[in-house]
Design a protein around this motif. Structure first.
Motif, PDB file in Angstrom:
ATOM      1  N   VAL A 188       0.636  -1.223  -0.019  1.00  0.00           N
ATOM      2  CA  VAL A 188      -0.015  -0.086   0.056  1.00  0.00           C
ATOM      3  C   VAL A 188       1.012   1.196   0.186  1.00  0.00           C
ATOM      4  N   THR A 240       2.740   1.567  -3.199  1.00  0.00           N
ATOM      5  CA  THR A 240       1.549   1.959  -4.375  1.00  0.00           C
ATOM      6  C   THR A 240       1.377   3.530  -4.305  1.00  0.00           C
ATOM      7  N   LEU A 241       1.370   3.923  -3.353  1.00  0.00           N
ATOM      8  CA  LEU A 241       0.805   5.420  -2.946  1.00  0.00           C
ATOM      9  C   LEU A 241       2.132   6.289  -3.133  1.00  0.00           C
ATOM     10  N   ARG A 275      -0.024   9.219  -5.167  1.00  0.00           N
ATOM     11  CA  ARG A 275      -0.644   9.277  -6.204  1.00  0.00           C
ATOM     12  C   ARG A 275      -1.401   7.818  -6.164  1.00  0.00           C
ATOM     13  N   ASP A 276      -2.735   8.011  -7.002  1.00  0.00           N
ATOM     14  CA  ASP A 276      -3.538   6.884  -6.943  1.00  0.00           C
ATOM     15  C   ASP A 276      -3.053   5.914  -8.050  1.00  0.00           C
ATOM     16  N   GLY A 277      -3.704   4.791  -8.200  1.00  0.00           N
ATOM     17  CA  GLY A 277      -3.451   3.773  -9.249  1.00  0.00           C
ATOM     18  C   GLY A 277      -3.193   4.158 -10.422  1.00  0.00           C
ATOM     19  N   ALA A 278      -3.618   5.349 -11.116  1.00  0.00           N
ATOM     20  CA  ALA A 278      -3.656   5.800 -12.431  1.00  0.00           C
ATOM     21  C   ALA A 278      -2.546   6.792 -12.458  1.00  0.00           C
ATOM     22  N   THR A 285      -7.826   4.435  -3.321  1.00  0.00           N
ATOM     23  CA  THR A 285      -6.830   3.686  -4.122  1.00  0.00           C
ATOM     24  C   THR A 285      -6.363   2.482  -2.936  1.00  0.00           C
ATOM     25  N   ASP A 289      -8.533  -0.597  -3.572  1.00  0.00           N
ATOM     26  CA  ASP A 289      -8.174  -1.351  -5.112  1.00  0.00           C
ATOM     27  C   ASP A 289      -7.251  -2.230  -4.756  1.00  0.00           C
ATOM     28  N   ILE A 290      -6.287  -2.203  -3.707  1.00  0.00           N
ATOM     29  CA  ILE A 290      -5.149  -3.309  -3.582  1.00  0.00           C
ATOM     30  C   ILE A 290      -5.708  -4.605  -3.097  1.00  0.00           C
TER      31      ILE A 290
END
Length: 452
Positions: A33, A36-37, A53-56, A97, A100-101
């Motif tokens: 997590v 990813t962020l 940042r988000d997944g996109a 975000t 979604d993980i």
């Protein structure tokens, strides 16, 4: 994946919007997590500023992040913390975000603390102390909860349990070597000495507590009496604000009004009740019923009368006895003579009788001082109090009773005494939450706030 193996996250700070919001993540996916962020893991236990940042790849917020790899963390698992700006949109994007993980979910109430308990970071008495600290409203409640969180009872209970097990080992060794002549007698003497010392220590703790476990809930004081004697005016004086409607018309107060007070650090709930009288008004009848019920349960009743009106305690108690035959209040009763400014009642009477003017405030400071003294005596010595919950008192009492029975059974046979010692150790194990406590965990941790 079992819910306990999933990674949990929640807002751990106050209600939004706020200047800063703290989001905690605990579990095996906490590192993923955070990566990813924030792009990469920061150095353990060092605050780092990162653009989240988000997944996109879209920016969410400029934040401070922390990384606590397990088992050296609050829960014993990997933990990530995000200190972000406390706007609702920021948190919504952050939560989306994280959600979604895979294998992540929002935490249930108290789940962070429950995981800390399950991973051996704190025992059940310390978890209860943490809950009490979160909900402490007065300074005395805070100090008592902090002592419990720091292991005041837990450390002693662990020591007692270890000593019980040692004494039990001596008794059971005597059983194993019962055919060795004087061996059982040599083992029995130190066991008896240890058991007596343990019983005396636990009994002393139980005897010294008073009502210390009630400090969490506070003292309940009910203001009762006939209609229009000044009950609402008195509660307004005690609260130092207008919490109840004051009217010259009898029957104005129809429901029970409660006010939480902090009297010298003691939590006190003062209740203004409907005037107790016979009435044909169904709404007022319900108010009188509730007034009687609260007076029955109160620790102290302030029975308000006008001036020098004669009062018979037995008759007065019967006035608030439940119509269904319930027992009258077992709490203390003080007579408070109101309207002394009008010439009735010449001031305070005996120790349980006071003269006041609720409208002018005469006698109120003396009444408050008496309430503080009553609370001090009621709660007992809370500065060193170990027992803060009824559950703790019950299990300590069980352990003490088992130790006492074991001493009486030693002459009849070591087997029965050993069984009582096992029961005492088992009770202390339940106190610490280390044996057979699944039935109480849900009740304890569901009262925590989400994110703790």
């Amino acid at each position: 994946m079992h819910p306990r193996d999933q990674t949990i996250f929640a807002l751990s700070s106050g209600r939004t919007p706020s200047a800063i919001a703290v989001v905690r993540v605990s579990g095996s996916q906490a590192g993923l997590v955070l990566t990813t962020l924030a792009g990469r893991l920061p150095a353990p236990r060092q605050a780092s500023r990162r653009l989240l940042r988000d997944g996109a790849g879209q920016p969410i917020d400029d934040a401070v992040v922390l990384w606590f790899p397990g088992p050296a963390s609050a829960t014993g698992e990997d933990i990530a913390e995000f200190h972000v700006h406390g706007g609702r949109a920021v948190l919504a994007a952050l939560f989306a975000t994280i959600s979604d993980i895979p294998n992540t979910r929002t935490a249930e109430p108290g789940e962070f603390t429950r995981r800390a308990f399950e991973n051996g970071k704190l025992d059940l008495t310390e978890a209860e102390g943490l809950d009490d600290l979160i909900h402490a409203d007065t300074d005395r409640q805070r100090r008592q909860a902090l002592r419990q969180l720091q292991g005041l009872l837990g450390d002693r209970a662990r020591d007692w349990r270890e000593r019980i097990i040692e004494a039990s080992a001596l008794i059971e060794a005597g059983i194993d070597f019962s055919d060795e002549g004087d061996v059982p007698a040599e083992l029995r003497a130190p066991a008896v000495k240890a058991i007596k010392a343990l019983h005396d220590e636990i009994a002393k703790v139980l005897a010294a507590q008073g009502h210390s476990e009630r400090l969490r809930d506070g003292l309940v004081v009910a203001i009762a009496g006939e209609p229009n004697v000044g009950k609402s005016t008195l509660i307004n004086q005690l609260a130092r604000r207008e919490v109840a409607i004051v009217s010259p018309h009898a029957g104005t107060t129809r429901d029970v009004i409660e006010v939480q007070l902090d009297l010298d650090g003691y939590p006190v709930t003062v209740i203004d009740t409907a005037g107790i009288r016979e009435t044909d008004d169904p709404v007022e009848q319900e108010g009188v019923r509730r007034a009687r019920a609260r007076a029955e349960d109160a620790d102290l009743v302030l029975w308000l009368v006008e001036g020098e009106q004669a009062v018979d305690l037995d008759t007065m108690r019967s006035r608030w006895t439940s119509a269904d035959g319930g027992a009258s209040s077992s709490g203390s009763v003080w007579i408070v003579r109101n309207k002394i400014d009008l010439g009735g009642g010449g001031g305070a009477g005996p120790s349980a009788e006071f003269g006041i003017s609720a409208s002018r405030g005469d006698g109120i400071p003396e009444l408050v001082d008496a309430l503080v003294r009553f609370a001090s005596e009621f709660f007992g010595t809370t500065e060193g109090a170990m027992v803060t919950r009824a559950r703790q008192r019950d299990l300590l009492s069980r352990a003490s009773d088992s130790l006492r029975r074991s001493l009486g059974l030693l002459e009849d046979g070591e087997e029965l005494a050993a069984e009582e010692l096992r029961a005492a150790a088992y009770a202390l194990g339940r106190l610490l939450g280390r044996v057979d406590v699944e039935d109480v965990l849900g009740a304890i941790f569901q009262k925590f706030c989400i994110g703790k």
